[in-house]
Scaffold this active site. Structure first.
Site, PDB file in Angstrom:
ATOM      1  N   ASP A  67       2.558  -7.346  -3.515  1.00 43.86           N
ATOM      2  CA  ASP A  67       3.770  -8.170  -3.611  1.00 43.86           C
ATOM      3  C   ASP A  67       3.456  -9.640  -3.881  1.00 43.86           C
ATOM      4  OD1 ASP A  67       2.623  -8.596  -1.124  1.00 43.86           O
ATOM      5  OD2 ASP A  67       4.288  -7.767   0.012  1.00 43.86           O
ATOM      6  N   ASP A 142       9.099  -6.190  11.211  1.00 45.90           N
ATOM      7  CA  ASP A 142      10.330  -5.407  11.042  1.00 45.90           C
ATOM      8  C   ASP A 142      10.038  -4.005  10.507  1.00 45.90           C
ATOM      9  OD1 ASP A 142       9.618  -5.862   8.434  1.00 45.90           O
ATOM     10  OD2 ASP A 142      11.479  -6.859   7.839  1.00 45.90           O
ATOM     11  N   HIS A 144       8.173  -3.257   7.873  1.00 45.01           N
ATOM     12  CA  HIS A 144       8.066  -3.111   6.411  1.00 45.01           C
ATOM     13  C   HIS A 144       6.645  -2.815   5.952  1.00 45.01           C
ATOM     14  CE1 HIS A 144       7.477  -7.787   5.902  1.00 45.01           C
ATOM     15  NE2 HIS A 144       6.327  -7.205   6.138  1.00 45.01           N
ATOM     16  N   GLU A 149      11.979  -4.272   2.968  1.00 40.92           N
ATOM     17  CA  GLU A 149      12.662  -4.603   4.210  1.00 40.92           C
ATOM     18  C   GLU A 149      13.526  -3.438   4.682  1.00 40.92           C
ATOM     19  OE1 GLU A 149      11.169  -6.890   5.315  1.00 40.92           O
ATOM     20  OE2 GLU A 149      11.619  -8.887   4.571  1.00 40.92           O
TER      21      GLU A 149
HETATM   22  P1  PGA Z   1       0.731  -9.834   8.889  1.00 40.67           P
HETATM   23  O1  PGA Z   1       1.845  -9.203   7.964  1.00 40.67           O
HETATM   24  O2  PGA Z   1      -0.567  -9.206   8.460  1.00 40.67           O
HETATM   25  O3  PGA Z   1       0.737 -11.311   8.570  1.00 40.67           O
HETATM   26  O4  PGA Z   1       1.090  -9.520  10.293  1.00 40.67           O
HETATM   27  C1  PGA Z   1       1.835  -7.836   7.762  1.00 40.67           C
HETATM   28  C2  PGA Z   1       2.888  -7.450   6.771  1.00 40.67           C
HETATM   29  O5  PGA Z   1       3.899  -8.165   6.633  1.00 40.67           O
HETATM   30  O6  PGA Z   1       2.725  -6.398   6.125  1.00 40.67           O
END
Ligand code: PGA
Length: 272
Positions: A67, A142, A144, A149
């Site tokens: 992404d 969350d 994802h 999302e």
């Molecule tokens: P993070 O994010 O590694 O910064 O906890 C994980 C994600 O959003 O997939």
């Protein structure tokens, strides 16, 4: 599904890097799906060490990132410290330290003028490369995967997605605040591979660390498959799945003892 639990973040990272390195050694021109965020940084550090000290060779490896924020990308005219793009993250945290060819590294272009067409092109490029052999993933607070999302279709493809409040809060704390960027200047949209795209990877390597991920990890692995926790689509994947957690992230799993027992058994039988 192999669920591997390690004592801490460093051990988790070392294990994950070992899985990726094994893929590269077995198939030097493998196609890796890569992730950004705080979680994979230790894994990338260990891969860099393996490259420098053990000669791990990335010269034929092809990578596709999950992404990118819409509106951000490597823009040579922009002041360096304002560049929070994932393209820059990948360059700083991995690519510039290893012998990967720049033309073999794909990160969605957040500066594209035609996102819809661009997303279709990205999907085509993944296909042309022969599909993703191993996809590295974190999990968002969350639930994802990438920027899918809650409410994203589990069949979704690469597309533009609006970020929800929790993701904006998490990423502001982890990245934008440190760079002195005001919260309302953060991008609110991103290009993301879809869950359907991710599920086509032949193998999945998901990482999570820290207590703040414990609840969502339990929901993802042991709760129902739901578009409200898009990473729960892991339960639908038909290829090889390795989940590497540290003790904290694993601490709310109902079947923790079972996973520890299975790992031990698999090791005894030479299956891991
Ligand atoms: P993070 O994010 O590694 O910064 O906890 C994980 C994600 O959003 O997939």
């Amino acid at each position: 599904m192999d669920i591997i639990i390690r004592d801490n973040y460093d051990e988790m990272s070392r294990y994950a890097a070992g899985v990726i390195a094994d893929f590269i050694r077995k198939k030097p021109n493998c196609v890796l799906g890569l992730a950004t965020g705080s979680t994979p940084i230790g894994t990338y550090k260990e891969l860099i060490r393996m490259h420098k000290e053990e000669g791990l060779d990335f010269s034929q490896v092809v990578t596709f990132n999950l992404d990118e924020y819409l509106g951000l990308g490597i823009d040579l005219d922009k002041p360096y410290h304002l560049d929070q793009s994932y393209a820059r993250f990948m360059y700083e945290e991995l690519f510039k330290h290893i012998n990967i060819r720049q033309e073999n590294t794909y990160v969605p272009d957040g500066l594209t003028r035609d996102p819809e067409k661009y997303c279709q092109w990205y999907e085509e490029e993944i296909k042309k490369a022969g599909g993703i052999d191993l996809q590295l993933l974190g999990i968002g607070g969350d639930g994802h995967w990438a920027f899918n999302e809650p409410g994203s279709s589990l069949a979704s493809r690469t597309r533009v997605q609006a970020l929800n409040k929790q993701t904006l809060d998490d990423n502001y704390e982890s990245f934008f605040k440190k760079a002195g960027i005001e919260r309302d200047k953060m991008p609110h949209f991103a290009i993301t591979m879809g869950i359907g795209t991710i599920l086509e990877a032949r193998n999945i390597l998901m990482l999570a660390s820290g207590l703040k991920k414990a609840d969502v990890v339990a929901k993802c692995l042991e709760g129902p498959v739901t578009s409200q926790i898009t990473a729960s689509a892991i339960q639908l994947h038909s290829g090889g799945i390795t989940v590497v957690l540290d003790r904290d992230a694993a601490s709310r799993l109902n079947n923790l003892d079972h996973y520890l027992h299975v790992e031990k058994l698999k090791r005894e039988y030479g299956l891991l």
